[in-house]
Design a protein around this motif. Structure first.
Motif, PDB file in Angstrom:
ATOM      1  N   GLU A  24      45.305  -9.474  31.770  1.00  0.00           N
ATOM      2  CA  GLU A  24      46.378  -8.875  32.541  1.00  0.00           C
ATOM      3  C   GLU A  24      46.873  -9.857  33.587  1.00  0.00           C
ATOM      4  OE1 GLU A  24      44.923  -5.304  34.228  1.00  0.00           O
ATOM      5  OE2 GLU A  24      44.674  -4.262  32.313  1.00  0.00           O
ATOM      6  N   ALA A  25      48.168  -9.796  33.847  1.00  0.00           N
ATOM      7  CA  ALA A  25      48.744 -10.622  34.900  1.00  0.00           C
ATOM      8  C   ALA A  25      48.470  -9.981  36.255  1.00  0.00           C
ATOM      9  CB  ALA A  25      50.241 -10.772  34.687  1.00  0.00           C
ATOM     10  N   VAL A  26      48.010 -10.798  37.208  1.00  0.00           N
ATOM     11  CA  VAL A  26      47.793 -10.338  38.578  1.00  0.00           C
ATOM     12  C   VAL A  26      48.991 -10.819  39.398  1.00  0.00           C
ATOM     13  CG1 VAL A  26      46.266 -10.386  40.577  1.00  0.00           C
ATOM     14  CG2 VAL A  26      45.297 -10.500  38.272  1.00  0.00           C
ATOM     15  N   ILE A  27      49.958  -9.936  39.594  1.00  0.00           N
ATOM     16  CA  ILE A  27      51.222 -10.324  40.198  1.00  0.00           C
ATOM     17  C   ILE A  27      51.076 -10.421  41.714  1.00  0.00           C
ATOM     18  CG2 ILE A  27      53.665  -9.754  40.462  1.00  0.00           C
ATOM     19  CD1 ILE A  27      52.776 -10.484  37.621  1.00  0.00           C
ATOM     20  N   GLY A  28      51.506 -11.529  42.261  1.00  0.00           N
ATOM     21  CA  GLY A  28      51.466 -11.736  43.705  1.00  0.00           C
ATOM     22  C   GLY A  28      52.616 -12.627  44.128  1.00  0.00           C
ATOM     23  N   THR A  29      52.705 -12.878  45.424  1.00  0.00           N
ATOM     24  CA  THR A  29      53.761 -13.722  45.961  1.00  0.00           C
ATOM     25  C   THR A  29      53.329 -15.181  45.915  1.00  0.00           C
ATOM     26  OG1 THR A  29      54.472 -11.956  47.442  1.00  0.00           O
ATOM     27  CG2 THR A  29      55.218 -14.181  47.960  1.00  0.00           C
ATOM     28  N   LEU A  30      54.135 -16.022  45.261  1.00  0.00           N
ATOM     29  CA  LEU A  30      53.807 -17.434  45.116  1.00  0.00           C
ATOM     30  C   LEU A  30      54.834 -18.272  45.872  1.00  0.00           C
ATOM     31  CD1 LEU A  30      52.210 -19.782  43.678  1.00  0.00           C
ATOM     32  CD2 LEU A  30      53.956 -19.638  41.884  1.00  0.00           C
ATOM     33  N   THR A  65      59.823 -17.857  47.784  1.00  0.00           N
ATOM     34  CA  THR A  65      58.698 -17.315  47.019  1.00  0.00           C
ATOM     35  C   THR A  65      59.219 -16.582  45.787  1.00  0.00           C
ATOM     36  OG1 THR A  65      58.692 -15.220  48.264  1.00  0.00           O
ATOM     37  CG2 THR A  65      57.291 -17.015  49.097  1.00  0.00           C
ATOM     38  N   VAL A  66      58.340 -16.430  44.818  1.00  0.00           N
ATOM     39  CA  VAL A  66      58.632 -15.609  43.640  1.00  0.00           C
ATOM     40  C   VAL A  66      57.442 -14.704  43.374  1.00  0.00           C
ATOM     41  CG1 VAL A  66      60.164 -17.302  42.572  1.00  0.00           C
ATOM     42  CG2 VAL A  66      57.720 -17.371  42.078  1.00  0.00           C
ATOM     43  N   LEU A  67      57.697 -13.619  42.670  1.00  0.00           N
ATOM     44  CA  LEU A  67      56.629 -12.718  42.253  1.00  0.00           C
ATOM     45  C   LEU A  67      56.164 -13.126  40.860  1.00  0.00           C
ATOM     46  CD1 LEU A  67      57.782  -9.144  43.354  1.00  0.00           C
ATOM     47  CD2 LEU A  67      55.849 -10.439  44.231  1.00  0.00           C
ATOM     48  N   THR A  68      54.917 -13.521  40.739  1.00  0.00           N
ATOM     49  CA  THR A  68      54.358 -13.896  39.438  1.00  0.00           C
ATOM     50  C   THR A  68      52.846 -13.994  39.585  1.00  0.00           C
ATOM     51  OG1 THR A  68      54.537 -15.440  37.579  1.00  0.00           O
ATOM     52  CG2 THR A  68      54.487 -16.397  39.786  1.00  0.00           C
ATOM     53  N   ASP A  69      52.153 -14.290  38.494  1.00  0.00           N
ATOM     54  CA  ASP A  69      50.725 -14.591  38.541  1.00  0.00           C
ATOM     55  C   ASP A  69      50.602 -16.091  38.758  1.00  0.00           C
ATOM     56  OD1 ASP A  69      48.039 -15.217  37.985  1.00  0.00           O
ATOM     57  OD2 ASP A  69      47.838 -13.532  36.596  1.00  0.00           O
ATOM     58  N   GLY A  70      50.344 -16.494  39.992  1.00  0.00           N
ATOM     59  CA  GLY A  70      50.321 -17.910  40.337  1.00  0.00           C
ATOM     60  C   GLY A  70      49.279 -18.700  39.572  1.00  0.00           C
ATOM     61  N   ALA A  71      48.102 -18.096  39.351  1.00  0.00           N
ATOM     62  CA  ALA A  71      47.036 -18.805  38.645  1.00  0.00           C
ATOM     63  C   ALA A  71      47.449 -19.109  37.208  1.00  0.00           C
ATOM     64  CB  ALA A  71      45.750 -17.991  38.672  1.00  0.00           C
ATOM     65  N   ARG A  72      48.086 -18.131  36.532  1.00  0.00           N
ATOM     66  CA  ARG A  72      48.498 -18.333  35.144  1.00  0.00           C
ATOM     67  C   ARG A  72      49.666 -19.317  35.056  1.00  0.00           C
ATOM     68  NH1 ARG A  72      43.906 -17.290  33.062  1.00  0.00           N
ATOM     69  NH2 ARG A  72      43.182 -15.157  33.434  1.00  0.00           N
TER      70      ARG A  72
END
Length: 628
Positions: A24-30, A65-72
């Motif tokens: 699953e994607a962990v969506i956060g502010t990047l 910033t953008v909303l995404t899963d930064g690690a992925r």
């Protein structure tokens, strides 16, 4: 090899999770600026090493910033950049991050009509044929999968990257031309799938545990108060953890505490340096990617200070830079994802490096003043010294005394330092680790020749004198941390003693490991990292008793090497044992058809290798014969 296997396992696990729908994607502010800075920092040294231009450009007008899963997203970028650098020999690698035009012709139709972020990675490398565009995104698919390919890899990076792009609601595409270069583009929507207003963002919630930790199964209570010493009741040593990822730092601290040690935590390089100077810890666990000051700079600053230069440092990082860490004097390098067991091993290496020292060091230099200067510079290392003014004198002393290390000048009268190591390699006794201290830089050929005899070489041109002390001190710590004996190879007795073997393999790790085994069996060994060098060495050494050659090599593969050897009448019956890691149906038949005497698959069974060598190498030592 262990690191390569771990990376392969991680890739397969990622792929299986994605395909099973369990990732699953962990969506956060990047922060895009911080993301770009990490990409610059992570690959800048690769660009310098390969003499390539490298740039990371953020287009104007982008949101902060953008909303995404930064690690992925970072995993995708790292995969693409790793490929770009691997396949580019000359020119440049560049990254561009900007908005994608909604009506641009290359934007996938399914993403049309919405604002998109485009991450473009371009290179001037070998390029990809148009008919392979679709195939390269398949699992275990590679641009060049022949036995003469020049580049390694598992063929999983692009497959994982494209599936991760889909997970983030985007798409990954490629434009390439053979001989010109490639451009991979990742399109991502500014509003990812199922993004919600309560997404984790810096400063308003505890960040989620990194996926690498979840994969490692390191779930445990977290100690409180980061940045404050955590004293255990039965502390045996003080360990400093320098790690900017706070959840991971606290997990590390918890594991260190569980082993009965006192823990210090720092979340950036400058704070870690200050804490190391004040507290003088017994060892340091250090991340590479840190804000404002990376781990390499931290290590350099630690080594530049007399108060902290002797503190053992063990890296823990998501990117594998084991060779660079070893050359810099670290006692170890642990690649994330990590497990409890691997962290325990890292702790033991750090603590062992503070307790164990080789007893004697042999200084080999023809200049008495230089020998005295070396003694003076190394007097605080804590070992005893012997001197030798020539290679001949050093060899004589080594028959009477065991040394933990040799400090060697290459420019000796009579026998040179390199010739001395060659002679040592032909003796039954093992060669001590060598610190080369010479007034000239070593070229690639000399370095390869040195590494053929020992796995522990520090090459140092004559510079500031106390740098020698730093190098030797750190080097002896790394030797001590590796002092535990490994498994012994099975011995074929004296049957192979004195026989001459030629080992051919493009992988220095395999070449070194196999050479050490053969020398332990009393054989003399010459080595070649490519087919042409192997043919040249056979011409120089016509009495070679056996050739052991890998099949998969760049340029001239093993089949071609075997055929070229058999084409020479003098070597028509020379025993040749072929090695391959592919182990596919028909491999044995192809090797024998090319002219090999026998065949073994990797990983090598040493008992089988000994049996084949005894079977094929003639009793009388005459070359060019074997069993009828």
């Amino acid at each position: 090899a262990g690191s390569s296997l771990l990376a392969l396992i991680n890739d397969i696990l990622d792929l299986s999770k994605i395909e099973a729908g369990r990732m699953e994607a962990v969506i956060g502010t990047l922060s895009l600026a911080e993301f770009a800075q990490r990409l610059r920092r992570s690959f800048a040294h690769v660009a310098v090493d390969r003499k390539l231009d490298y740039s990371v450009v953020l287009a104007p007008g982008l949101p902060a910033t953008v909303l995404t899963d930064g690690a992925r997203l970072e995993q995708i970028a790292n995969n693409l950049l790793s490929n770009a650098f691997k396949f580019t020999a000359h020119g440049s690698v560049s990254v561009e991050i900007g908005p994608a035009g909604q009506d641009a012709p290359d934007v996938p139709a399914e993403l049309g009509g919405q604002p998109l972020l485009a991450l473009s990675i371009s290179d001037t490398g070998m390029g990809i044929a148009t008919d392979k565009f679709r195939r390269i995104f398949n699992s275990f698919e590679q641009v060049d999968a022949s036995t003469s390919r020049q580049f390694g890899g598992t063929g999983l990076g692009l497959a994982i990257s494209r599936r991760l792009a889909h997970l983030l609601g985007g798409e990954l595409g490629v434009h390439s031309e053979v001989g010109v270069g490639s451009r991979f583009v990742l399109w991502l929507p500014f509003t990812p799938p199922e993004a919600v207003p309560t997404a984790v963002s810096p400063g308003n919630a505890e960040p989620a545990a990194p996926p690498m930790l979840a994969a490692a199964g390191a779930t445990m209570p977290l100690p409180a108060s980061p940045g404050i010493p955590l004293d255990a009741l039965r502390a045996r040593a003080t360990l400093l953890v320098i790690e900017d990822d706070q959840p991971f730092a606290r997990i590390l601290a918890n594991l260190v505490e569980q082993h009965g040690h006192r823990v210090l935590l720092a979340h950036d390089g400058k704070a870690g340096l200050q804490m190391a100077s004040v507290e003088r810890p017994d060892g340091i666990l250090l991340d590479v990617t840190l804000p404002s000051m990376d781990g390499w700079s931290v290590l350099g600053a630690l080594q530049a200070s007399p108060e902290t230069r002797d503190i053992p440092v063990h890296f823990i990082s998501a990117s594998d830079d084991t060779k660079r860490a070893a050359a810099a004097g670290a006692v170890g390098f642990l690649v994330k994802p990590v497990t409890r067991e691997s962290i325990a091993i890292a702790l033991e290496r750090v603590l062992h490096a503070t307790e164990v020292r080789p007893e004697r060091v042999l200084i080999v230099d023809d200049n008495p003043a230089d020998r005295l200067a070396i003694r003076t510079q190394l007097q605080h290392v804590g070992v005893a010294f012997d001197d030798a003014g020539s290679a001949e004198d050093a060899l004589a002393q080594m028959t009477r005394t065991s040394y933990g290390c040799i400090v060697l000048d290459l420019g000796l009268p009579g026998m040179s330092g390199l010739d001395m190591l060659d002679q040592l390699a032909c003796t039954p006794a093992s060669v001590p680790p060598v610190v080369v201290y010479s007034g000239r830089d070593l070229n690639a050929g000399e370095l390869a020749r040195l590494k053929a005899h020992t796995s522990a070489i520090v090459s140092k041109a004559a510079r500031v004198p106390d740098q020698l002390r730093d190098e030797v001190s750190r080097f002896l710590r790394s030797v001590a941390s590796d002092a535990a004996p490994g498994p012994m190879a099975p011995s074929p007795g004296d049957r192979l003693r004195g026989r001459l073997a030629l080992v051919v393999d493009d992988d220095m790790r395999n070449l070194f490991a196999l050479t050490r085994v053969l020398r332990d069996w009393g054989m003399q060994v010459t080595m070649a990292q490519n087919g042409q060098k192997a043919l040249d060495l056979l011409t120089e050494n016509p009495h070679t008793d056996v050739v052991v050659t890998d099949i998969m090599m760049p340029g001239m593969d093993g089949y071609t090497v075997i055929k070229a050897i058999r084409a020479q009448p003098a070597f028509s019956t020379l025993p040749i044992i072929a090695l391959t890691a592919k182990a596919m149906d028909g491999d044995r038949e192809r090797c024998l058809a090319a002219g090999a005497s026998d065949y073994l698959s990797k990983p090598l069974d040493l008992d089988q290798l000994a049996d084949r060598l005894v079977r094929w190498v003639p009793d009388d030592g005459a070359s060019g014969s074997g069993p009828a």
